[in-house]
Design an enzyme around this catalytic site. Sequence first.
Site: not given
Length: 253
Positions: A134, A147, A150-151
């Site tokens: 991402s 998020y 995580s990316k």
Amino acid sequence: MDNILITGAASGIGAATARLFHAKGWQVGLVDINGPALAELAAELGGLWHARLDVTDSAEVQRVLSEFCALHGGQLRLLFNCAGILRFGLFEQISQAEHAAILNINVLGLLNMTHAAFPYLKATPSAQVINMGSASGLYGTPHMASYSASKLAVRGLTEALDLEWRGHGIRVGDLMPPFVRTPMVSSQQFEPPALRRLGVNLTAEEVADACWQQAHGAAVHRPISLQFKLLYWLGQVSPAFMTRWLMGVISRP
């Protein structure tokens, strides 16, 4: 004939990628936790192999990979780790359970799939792993903190494994799109300022096209869209504080 196994295949980017690779003549395998939607897509594409799978369940991951690869002589040309979840909002207003789920699916699930796929990838000429990264993996994005975490983890894992697995002839890369018009984004109840300013300008089909390019290229990171490519290359040639400053401007309420 080349084969690909796609996680998170029931909708959005995963489904668009399944349609594209199927149209290109690849043998496509579909896995997702949403069994009914997965079965519907498999039927649409002529009865493709599919299996309901929770990627955080390591035992089930091993079983499903073994079953799919057994149909292809124990080989796997391409693993596309597309499964993931997203939650927009203020960090303190998102429950700890939701933060944990984001990390478990986006990171642990990807680790489970990649680890279990290794022997099949190693047995396959020109094997490859493509991870769903991402733009949020370039620099932490406010209102999507877990998020982004995580990316960033996906980005680090991608870079490390691409170097580590070169000796096995396995390439590892990721796709790095900004906001994409998918059900995962459209279903959110909170709109981050960054999304409001940048807009949602990519479709799932455009990311699927990038996946096709990645399957035939050697890039480690593939930034998607002109808008994010400019930001990505700015981050490569300028001091880190410049990227932080720009993110602060984009994310200002």
